[in-house]
Design an enzyme around this catalytic site. Sequence first.
Site, PDB file in Angstrom:
ATOM      1  N   GLY A 154      25.434   4.451  14.921  1.00 10.48           N
ATOM      2  CA  GLY A 154      25.387   4.758  13.503  1.00 10.48           C
ATOM      3  C   GLY A 154      23.960   4.753  12.986  1.00 10.48           C
ATOM      4  O   GLY A 154      23.041   4.208  13.609  1.00 10.48           O
ATOM      5  N   CYS A 155      23.771   5.364  11.815  1.00  3.13           N
ATOM      6  CA  CYS A 155      22.430   5.482  11.234  1.00  3.13           C
ATOM      7  C   CYS A 155      21.899   4.137  10.742  1.00  3.13           C
ATOM      8  O   CYS A 155      20.777   3.742  11.082  1.00  3.13           O
ATOM      9  CB  CYS A 155      22.431   6.509  10.110  1.00  3.13           C
ATOM     10  SG  CYS A 155      23.776   6.323   8.917  1.00  3.13           S
ATOM     11  N   TYR A 156      22.677   3.419   9.955  1.00  2.00           N
ATOM     12  CA  TYR A 156      22.238   2.101   9.487  1.00  2.00           C
ATOM     13  C   TYR A 156      21.963   1.147  10.663  1.00  2.00           C
ATOM     14  O   TYR A 156      20.935   0.453  10.675  1.00  2.00           O
ATOM     15  CB  TYR A 156      23.294   1.481   8.576  1.00  2.00           C
ATOM     16  CG  TYR A 156      23.332   1.979   7.155  1.00  2.00           C
ATOM     17  CD1 TYR A 156      22.199   1.989   6.337  1.00  2.00           C
ATOM     18  CD2 TYR A 156      24.533   2.410   6.593  1.00  2.00           C
ATOM     19  CE1 TYR A 156      22.251   2.422   5.027  1.00  2.00           C
ATOM     20  CE2 TYR A 156      24.598   2.844   5.265  1.00  2.00           C
ATOM     21  CZ  TYR A 156      23.458   2.844   4.494  1.00  2.00           C
ATOM     22  OH  TYR A 156      23.518   3.265   3.186  1.00  2.00           O
ATOM     23  N   ALA A 187      18.452   2.011  12.361  1.00  2.00           N
ATOM     24  CA  ALA A 187      17.285   1.535  11.608  1.00  2.00           C
ATOM     25  C   ALA A 187      17.200   0.010  11.645  1.00  2.00           C
ATOM     26  O   ALA A 187      16.112  -0.560  11.810  1.00  2.00           O
ATOM     27  CB  ALA A 187      17.360   2.027  10.166  1.00  2.00           C
TER      28      ALA A 187
END
EC number: 1.2.1.38
Length: 350
Positions: free
Chosen positions: A152-154, A157
């Site tokens: 996932g993106c979150y 990061a």
Amino acid sequence: MIKYSVVGAAAYACGEFLRLMVNYPDAELQMVADAFAKGDLIQNVHPQLQGFHDMEILDTSDESLRKLIEASDVVLAAVDAGTTCELADKVLKGGKKFIDFGADLRFRDPAVYEKWYKIKHTYPEMTRNCVYCIPEMNRKDAKGQNLISNPGCYPTASTLGLMPILKEGFVVENTIIIDAKSGYTGAGRRPMLNKMITESENSFRAYSLGGGHRHTPEIEQNIEYITGKHQMINFQPHLSPQIRGIEATIYATSNHDISNEDLYELYQKHYKDEPFVHVYPASKPVETKWTAGTNFCCISPSYDARTKRFIISSVIDNIGKGAAGQAIQNMNIIFGKPETTGLLRPPMYP
């Protein structure tokens, strides 16, 4: 030559994947499919592809998928939660590779998925055969594999922002707070009232208050992979009135006093061989525009000696390193290509 196809082709992540693949050497798009955009042209659904791809979007019937799988070496998918594994099973039985943008294969324990997604997992054995891969964390696990879960993106990061201090053992357990903000492409393409420009412009809001966001257990799983210990975190996402980009401000209590200069050197040393991670000193906070349209992650680590807390700012493009770019990086790994293949490009700035 890598022959690739995409299912769920109307999704923003798939459009970005196809855009990034335009100049990829020795690869050829075979087919695209989507249950909602079937019959349309891919360049109509994603106008940025006009002049680069001219292809009709297939439906997702068994016959269409059979043809798509037969024509491909690898299939990438962005489909609804609960539907991925049936597609993956068909691809794998066809002797091809599969990379998933969704969450159905992200958790090693299917019970965690069922708890957070409220969906019965019908292929629990597949989660054990799948490799979840943030390359900077565990590329060795993905080499030569046929089934990849794209993170996932979150979590991407957040994990990249945390990894150096977690590996050094500098973080007091169960003290991590992640305050993250995403552009609206992270909310998907299907229309909703709160995504209309008249509703979202000049506004900023938190969502999934109370620790209920589904990326929470994914980040905790990554922390356990890095440290060998399960830790609980507070993860709070927000929607920011921008199109692309994620900024995660990470707070963690430290058991080790360190200067900002030494912390910067620690991060520089940790990521010195990582072509897609750029580290900046605390005096130069990172910005989401520095990663727009790319597979880069930019990080500014800092330490507050007064409160003994790390404060780490980590930014990515949510549909770049947070989706399409990382999928290409993972595709490069499983096909034995240099990870930078097709991905070295400067951000879209300003």
